[in-house]
Design an enzyme around this catalytic site. Structure first.
Site, PDB file in Angstrom:
ATOM      1  CB  CYS A  80      -6.853  -0.473   6.399  1.00 58.41           C
ATOM      2  SG  CYS A  80      -6.348  -0.534   4.514  1.00 58.41           S
ATOM      3  CB  CYS A 101      -0.894  -0.177   1.142  1.00 55.65           C
ATOM      4  SG  CYS A 101      -1.975   1.434   1.452  1.00 55.65           S
TER       5      CYS A 101
END
Length: 341
Positions: free
Chosen positions: A188, A95
């Site tokens: 997340c 990410c």
RNA sequence: UGCCUCGUCGCCAAGUGGUAAGGCAUCAGACUUUGACUCUGAUAUGCGCUAGUUCGAAUCUAGCCGAGGCAA
């Protein structure tokens, strides 16, 4: 006035980072990335609101940027493919590389903004990525994969803080609405913190029951599918023994998992690929670590080709998992790293 | 059928008359911006069943049930 686009998660760190940039005289623009379906996670819509609130509070602009497609491709798909093939992914590293310091940076350029910032605990000095002052919170391990060029356009406003308490105090003193928010820690896009459930719901054919074998190749039990295990894992094996057993190897070819004792988990020779080097001078007394909170150890480096290195550790490393990252350091400089294969 | 041994938590296993160790597994917290590891805590009012001996039994006795072995 220098413009900076700061990635805001709605948490304390990125909020304080925005505040600091503003105090330093930057024109600050907040950006919250929407990375996956918000409806699937109440946490995420809350995060968005929080980021907005903080920006209102600071009287700065706030953009909401959708990167669902790229996140899905670069992070989630990669995550699933890794587990399917017996690898253990690190989605945060992907990410950072593709979203925060990839797509977000690109977006900043499109908007005519020269710098990006995040609330990471890391330092940039003279083009080097260095460990944060708050060493115990240092996040350079998660950042080794970012493009070197982007470093020169990145600011880490939290770099000089000694610890998190100072940051929380700043948030409270400046009445930021997220000052007392709890630190996030799970993946997340998996707020339940159960990646096994996530794999079950988002993939087909992932459950393939196979055998647990011992180091002699004898069958000692059955497992639920290689995707549910990682090297070094002890819990959830369901195998009883007079001393604890750990996963020492995952064999995707014959769908078996090898179990051994704690002493069987150590390895000195590790091969990595997908190399990203952040410095010009990659030599000297190099140290490395194979997980964020591990102690660094001296290594010998042997380049096999442009994208593959054989690394030899002076001290054997415990539970080396394919798919995880190995990151190089020289003193407090993060030199880069690669993915263990 | 006779004789012998054994039956303690999901698994292994201490304990051999004084009021149920430990390990593994499991669960819960802590730690942690990945996955793991680690740490802390929890977990058998009961020791195959039923009677009995005893102030007191998982520990002794008898019978029964169950597992294994030896003998014909």
């Amino acid at each position: 006035m220098k413009k900076v686009l700061i990635g805001m998660s709605g948490g304390v760190d990125s909020s304080v980072a925005a505040l600091l940039l503003q105090k330093q005289g930057y024109e600050v623009i907040g950006a919250t990335m929407v990375l996956f379906d918000i409806n699937s996670s109440c946490l995420s819509s809350k995060a968005l609101e929080d980021a907005k609130k903080v920006c209102d509070n600071l009287k700065i602009k706030h953009y909401v940027i959708e990167f669902k497609d790229i996140f899905n491709e670069k992070v989630i798909n990669n995550f699933i493919e890794c587990y399917k093939n017996g690898y253990t992914p690190n989605p945060c590293i992907e990410c950072n590389k593709h979203l925060k310091f990839g797509a977000l940076y690109k977006k900043a350029k499109e908007l005519g903004i020269d710098f990006i910032a995040t609330g990471h605990y890391a330092k940039i000095e003279e083009g080097f990525l260095k460990k944060a002052q708050a060493v115990e919170k240092d996040q350079t391990y998660f950042l080794y994969g970012i493009n070197k060029e982007v470093l020169n356009h990145t600011i880490f406003p939290l770099q000089e803080f000694k610890n998190k308490d100072e940051i929380r105090k700043l948030a409270i003193d400046n009445k930021l609405p997220v000052a007392t928010k709890k630190d996030s820690q799970e993946i997340c896009f998996i707020p339940s913190n159960n990646y096994r459930d996530f794999l079950e719901k988002n993939t087909k054919d992932i459950q393939k029951i196979g055998n647990f074998i011992n180091l002699n190749g004898e069958i000692i039990g059955s497992h639920n599918g290689i995707a549910y295990y990682t090297v070094g894992q002890r819990k959830k094996l369901g195998i009883t023994n007079n001393i604890p057993l750990y996963v020492v190897n995952i064999n995707p070819l014959n769908n078996t998992i090898t179990l051994g004792e704690e002493k069987d988990l150590y390895k000195s020779d590790i091969t990595i690929s997908n190399i990203n080097i952040l410095v010009n001078d990659f030599s000297g007394n190099i140290k490395a670590k194979i997980r964020s909170r591990a102690k660094e150890s001296s290594v010998n480096i042997n380049w096999i080709n442009d994208n593959t290195i054989k690394v030899k550790f002076m001290e054997p490393q415990k539970s080396v998992s394919k798919g995880q990252s190995l990151v190089f350091y020289k003193d407090d400089i993060c030199l880069g790293g690669g993915i263990i294969i």
